[in-house]
Design an enzyme around this catalytic site. Structure first.
Site, PDB file in Angstrom:
ATOM      1  N   HIS A 170      -3.046  -0.305  -2.478  1.00 52.60           N
ATOM      2  CA  HIS A 170      -4.239   0.369  -1.986  1.00 52.60           C
ATOM      3  C   HIS A 170      -5.371   0.262  -3.022  1.00 52.60           C
ATOM      4  O   HIS A 170      -5.146   0.422  -4.218  1.00 52.60           O
ATOM      5  CB  HIS A 170      -3.898   1.842  -1.742  1.00 52.60           C
ATOM      6  CG  HIS A 170      -4.906   2.581  -0.954  1.00 52.60           C
ATOM      7  ND1 HIS A 170      -4.977   2.509   0.422  1.00 52.60           N
ATOM      8  CD2 HIS A 170      -5.904   3.420  -1.333  1.00 52.60           C
ATOM      9  CE1 HIS A 170      -5.948   3.273   0.851  1.00 52.60           C
ATOM     10  NE2 HIS A 170      -6.544   3.832  -0.192  1.00 52.60           N
ATOM     11  N   ASP A 193       0.847  -1.202   0.000  1.00 49.65           N
ATOM     12  CA  ASP A 193       0.000   0.000   0.000  1.00 49.65           C
ATOM     13  C   ASP A 193       0.883   1.253   0.000  1.00 49.65           C
ATOM     14  O   ASP A 193       1.612   1.512   0.961  1.00 49.65           O
ATOM     15  CB  ASP A 193      -0.897  -0.018   1.235  1.00 49.65           C
ATOM     16  CG  ASP A 193      -2.027   0.985   1.174  1.00 49.65           C
ATOM     17  OD1 ASP A 193      -1.835   2.058   0.574  1.00 49.65           O
ATOM     18  OD2 ASP A 193      -3.103   0.696   1.735  1.00 49.65           O
TER      19      ASP A 193
END
Length: 237
Positions: free
Chosen positions: A206, A175
């Site tokens: 993400h 992420d």
């Protein structure tokens, strides 16, 4: 598109929410907490999917004080920048209060559907919504919470002591908004918590569980959603 109007907790206003209803009597309710892109097509599809599983699904428009009804596409650069601006101006504490108002409204709808059964309500959030799901778990009486790739948890991780109901967090290992040191801090603080479960998705970025768009990573999204479905089946009904 079905919507409902929800009164704020202190009665100073009201806001719209997208509603997806199941075919029969609801087994419970799920409040779907938006990303920074508003109640867009992807969030509405999340609601529709939960309704297909038998839940009353409600997605409140949390940006109603800033840009009511806004819908943004994360794959369009100017719209992505607009979303970041909205996030920067958004009052998260007030947002949690609006989520709590939605939880109460959901319980009211469940009671109206079956006066003899006290239906449970869960929340699930994505990105900013993942952070808000964590805050909701700590600050409200919601029955169960799920957060996908929650941003910025280390600076509110101390609220873990107030979490009394089950919480599930999905962590994207790659992420770019939640770097490794933040992920490590989340594990160090929460791995021993009796009500919290964390799942890691190595190599995933993400937004991997978005319903549509370039960010989706199908295999990881399906796995995370299966775990979420099992979690809600256990704790909501």
């Amino acid at each position: 598109m079905a919507t409902m109007r929800i009164e704020t907790l202190d009665g100073d206003g009201s806001f719209d929410a997208y509603v997806a209803e199941p075919e029969g009597a609801p087994r419970g309710a799920i409040v779907v907490i938006q990303e920074i892109f508003g109640i867009n097509q992807g969030i509405r599809r999340k609601c529709d999917r939960f309704a297909a599983e038998g839940y009353l699904a409600i997605a409140p428009d949390l940006f109603w004080r800033l840009e009511p009804g806004i819908q943004l596409d994360p794959d369009v650069e100017p719209e992505f920048k607009c979303a970041l601006d909205l996030m920067g101006r958004f009052d998260q504490d007030q947002g949690v209060k609006d989520i709590e108002a939605t939880i109460r409204a959901a319980r009211g709808r469940l009671s109206a559907a079956d006066a003899n059964r006290a239906g449970k309500v869960g929340v699930v959030g994505y990105c900013l919504g993942g952070r808000l799901a964590y805050m909701t778990a700590a600050r409200t009486d919601v029955d169960a919470s799920v957060g996908y790739y929650a941003v910025g948890l280390p600076n509110i991780i101390h609220e873990k002591n107030a979490i009394a109901k089950p919480l599930l967090l999905h962590i994207a290992g790659a992420d770019h908004f939640v770097p490794p040191e933040q992920q490590q801090a989340m594990h160090e603080a929460l791995d021993g918590h009796p009500r919290v479960t964390l799942y890691d998705y190595p190599g995933e970025d993400h937004g991997f569980a978005t319903e549509i768009g370039k960010r989706r990573s199908d295999a990881a999204a399906r796995l995370a959603d299966e775990r979420t479905d099992a979690f809600f089946a256990e704790h909501i009904g």
